[in-house]
Scaffold this motif. Structure first.
Motif, PDB file in Angstrom:
ATOM      1  N   ILE A  60      35.774  -1.210   4.884  1.00  0.00           N
ATOM      2  CA  ILE A  60      36.877  -1.024   3.954  1.00  0.00           C
ATOM      3  C   ILE A  60      36.240  -0.978   2.573  1.00  0.00           C
ATOM      4  O   ILE A  60      35.509  -1.884   2.192  1.00  0.00           O
ATOM      5  N   ASP A  61      36.488   0.098   1.863  1.00  0.00           N
ATOM      6  CA  ASP A  61      35.837   0.333   0.574  1.00  0.00           C
ATOM      7  C   ASP A  61      34.322   0.080   0.665  1.00  0.00           C
ATOM      8  O   ASP A  61      33.741  -0.604  -0.177  1.00  0.00           O
ATOM      9  N   GLU A  62      33.752   0.618   1.700  1.00  0.00           N
ATOM     10  CA  GLU A  62      32.304   0.591   1.934  1.00  0.00           C
ATOM     11  C   GLU A  62      31.709  -0.785   2.197  1.00  0.00           C
ATOM     12  O   GLU A  62      30.506  -0.983   2.057  1.00  0.00           O
ATOM     13  N   GLU A  63      32.566  -1.745   2.552  1.00  0.00           N
ATOM     14  CA  GLU A  63      32.033  -3.054   2.920  1.00  0.00           C
ATOM     15  C   GLU A  63      32.515  -3.423   4.310  1.00  0.00           C
ATOM     16  O   GLU A  63      33.647  -3.092   4.675  1.00  0.00           O
ATOM     17  N   GLU A  64      31.679  -4.106   5.056  1.00  0.00           N
ATOM     18  CA  GLU A  64      32.113  -4.540   6.379  1.00  0.00           C
ATOM     19  C   GLU A  64      33.090  -5.707   6.239  1.00  0.00           C
ATOM     20  O   GLU A  64      32.940  -6.550   5.359  1.00  0.00           O
ATOM     21  N   VAL A  65      34.087  -5.733   7.127  1.00  0.00           N
ATOM     22  CA  VAL A  65      35.161  -6.714   6.970  1.00  0.00           C
ATOM     23  C   VAL A  65      34.795  -8.081   7.537  1.00  0.00           C
ATOM     24  O   VAL A  65      35.151  -9.113   6.979  1.00  0.00           O
ATOM     25  N   TYR A  66      34.104  -8.054   8.662  1.00  0.00           N
ATOM     26  CA  TYR A  66      33.888  -9.290   9.410  1.00  0.00           C
ATOM     27  C   TYR A  66      33.225 -10.369   8.550  1.00  0.00           C
ATOM     28  O   TYR A  66      32.180 -10.139   7.954  1.00  0.00           O
ATOM     29  N   GLU A  67      33.852 -11.533   8.462  1.00  0.00           N
ATOM     30  CA  GLU A  67      33.376 -12.673   7.676  1.00  0.00           C
ATOM     31  C   GLU A  67      33.223 -12.358   6.186  1.00  0.00           C
ATOM     32  O   GLU A  67      32.461 -13.002   5.485  1.00  0.00           O
ATOM     33  N   ASN A  68      33.957 -11.379   5.722  1.00  0.00           N
ATOM     34  CA  ASN A  68      33.857 -11.005   4.313  1.00  0.00           C
ATOM     35  C   ASN A  68      35.100 -11.526   3.581  1.00  0.00           C
ATOM     36  O   ASN A  68      36.161 -10.901   3.580  1.00  0.00           O
ATOM     37  N   VAL A  69      34.965 -12.699   2.974  1.00  0.00           N
ATOM     38  CA  VAL A  69      36.139 -13.404   2.434  1.00  0.00           C
ATOM     39  C   VAL A  69      36.799 -12.644   1.289  1.00  0.00           C
ATOM     40  O   VAL A  69      38.016 -12.496   1.242  1.00  0.00           O
ATOM     41  N   THR A  70      35.996 -12.124   0.371  1.00  0.00           N
ATOM     42  CA  THR A  70      36.598 -11.430  -0.776  1.00  0.00           C
ATOM     43  C   THR A  70      37.387 -10.201  -0.321  1.00  0.00           C
ATOM     44  O   THR A  70      38.424  -9.885  -0.889  1.00  0.00           O
ATOM     45  N   LEU A  71      36.869  -9.530   0.689  1.00  0.00           N
ATOM     46  CA  LEU A  71      37.551  -8.335   1.181  1.00  0.00           C
ATOM     47  C   LEU A  71      38.832  -8.719   1.921  1.00  0.00           C
ATOM     48  O   LEU A  71      39.879  -8.088   1.774  1.00  0.00           O
ATOM     49  N   LYS A  72      38.747  -9.806   2.675  1.00  0.00           N
ATOM     50  CA  LYS A  72      39.919 -10.236   3.451  1.00  0.00           C
ATOM     51  C   LYS A  72      41.081 -10.657   2.560  1.00  0.00           C
ATOM     52  O   LYS A  72      42.225 -10.616   2.968  1.00  0.00           O
ATOM     53  N   LYS A  73      40.748 -11.076   1.324  1.00  0.00           N
ATOM     54  CA  LYS A  73      41.805 -11.442   0.389  1.00  0.00           C
ATOM     55  C   LYS A  73      42.639 -10.238  -0.004  1.00  0.00           C
ATOM     56  O   LYS A  73      43.708 -10.376  -0.578  1.00  0.00           O
ATOM     57  N   ARG A  74      42.108  -9.058   0.266  1.00  0.00           N
ATOM     58  CA  ARG A  74      42.834  -7.839  -0.099  1.00  0.00           C
ATOM     59  C   ARG A  74      43.554  -7.225   1.087  1.00  0.00           C
ATOM     60  O   ARG A  74      44.075  -6.123   1.010  1.00  0.00           O
TER      61      ARG A  74
END
Lengths: 299, 121
Positions: A60-74
């Motif tokens: 998502i937006d060029e970052e992997e989601v798994y265990e990615n807290v900042t991304l999961k906030k979105r």
């Protein structure tokens, strides 16, 4: 933007998602459709970081989601069987979500709860199925996330609530470029809100296309001829399905409407008409081609 | 103001564009009056705002509306091309009607009589 590249996921020897390639642009409403057990929910769970893909890349937006807290906030995920804390009320759920979503809009939450006529102090377990869905949607919308994953969210909502939820989505898509990804098999429901649909079948993606293009690329015709026709007469147009009753032919064909029209006109029909195809018919056609026809097995 | 027919073969954005075209050509929406905002119409009809945007772009292409950045969309003054289009549409409708009449076995004399009767009104 969400990008899936050769994403696979299996549970034991069940291949739930198989080499899925998909691109979802931001600000568009994406409909994920598919037969039962096609892997829609598994795919959504990978998108929101519950599962990790076995292989392939999901970003998502060029970052992997798994265990990615900042991304999961979105991201916010409305599961098919939603989880609420034991004995909680909507008010408590709101406070719980506020711990993770800093931009939670409390004012809007109360306004919407009132609008949907839900009591924020009542225990959620005493709510009906549809009311629980409403609570989840309201929470999801108020978190102010960029991506909203909805698994069968319209299921269980009454027609008035459904229209209201769609309007909520529409408002946020227009206002702040929300990207809702809606998995469903209620195709009528998706038809008026989605820009783009992805069709999953047995874990693989059958097609991913603009809804408009999809509808413009396939047509159903009814025509009658004085002399019987064979397959060779229809050569030149891509026939998906053909049915004959007496001199009346019902044909489903792919391609440009003008070309099909011309071809039929040249065959000198007594009459012909082109009928619109619903998303439901397209779905049935596409999965049938892929070998999915339950009726055939039962009857 | 706008209603959508989900069973129609026409796409939703086309339906919206056509309805506005109808409203504009009938003079119900006067020139320089403002169209509802994308957001407003999307919420009202419960459909995707991108679809509304597409309908508005289509109307702009047809020369029926103009947009002012940050202000919204407005009805354009009636143009020569709109008049031409109306005329074309009229011919098309007439042709179809006459073909239909031929198929139903109504002869030329009958058509002429009906046409003249209407013109006198």
């Amino acid at each position: 933007m969400i990008q899936a590249n050769q994403v696979c996921k299996s549970f034991g020897n069940i291949q739930a998602v198989n080499q899925v390639d998909l691109t979802i642009r931001s600000g568009e409403v994406f409909g994920l459709i598919g037969s039962n057990g096609a892997g829609k929910s598994t795919f959504l769970r990978m998108l929101c970081g519950v599962y990790r893909p076995d292989s392939g890349k999901l970003t998502i937006d060029e970052e992997e989601v798994y265990e990615n807290v900042t991304l999961k906030k979105r991201c916010f995920y409305i599961s098919d069987d939603q989880y609420f804390l034991n004995n909680s009320t909507p008010e408590e759920m709101k406070n719980y979500y506020r711990m993770f979503y800093e931009n939670f809009d409390q004012e809007r939450f109360h306004k919407l709860m009132k609008g949907f006529d839900l009591n924020p102090q009542r225990k959620i377990r005493t709510f009906s199925k549809g009311m629980k869905k409403q609570v989840s949607v309201i929470c999801g919308i108020c978190t102010g996330v960029d991506y909203l994953f909805c698994d069968e969210t319209f299921d269980g909502l009454d027609p008035v609530a459904r229209q209201a939820v769609k309007s909520l989505f529409a408002e946020d898509v227009a206002e702040r470029k929300l990207t809702p990804i809606i998995a469903s098999h209620n195709l009528r429901e998706l038809e008026d809100i989605c820009d783009h649909v992805g069709l999953l079948h047995k874990g693989g993606i059958l097609l991913s296309q603009d809804l408009e293009e999809l509808k413009l690329g396939i047509h159903k015709m009814q025509c009658a001829f004085t002399t019987p026709k064979t397959a060779t007469d229809f050569q030149g147009i891509e026939i998906v399905h053909i049915q004959q009753r007496g001199s009346l032919y019902t044909i489903t064909a792919k391609g440009n409407e003008e070309e099909i029209r011309k071809h039929i006109q040249n065959m000198d029909p007594i009459f012909y008409e082109i009928l619109p195809l619903t998303l439901e018919e397209i779905f049935i056609n596409e999965t049938e081609v892929a070998g999915y026809d339950i009726k055939k097995l039962i009857f | 103001m706008i209603s959508i027919d989900y069973r129609s073969g026409k796409s939703i954005y086309e339906q919206i564009a056509d309805e506005f075209e109808h409203l504009i050509s009938q003079g119900i929406l006067e020139s320089d009056s403002q169209l509802p905002s994308v957001r407003q119409l999307a919420v009202e009809l419960s459909i995707n705002p991108n679809t509304i945007q597409k309908a508005y772009s289509e109307l702009e292409n047809r020369g029926l509306i103009y947009s002012i950045r940050g202000k919204g969309n407005f009805v354009a003054a009636e143009s020569e091309s709109l008049k031409q289009k109306k005329l074309q549409q009229f011919y098309k409708n007439l042709t179809e009607l006459i073909q239909e009449a031929h198929r139903s076995g109504i002869d030329e004399e009958e058509i002429r009589k009906a046409l003249m009767a209407h013109l006198k009104k």
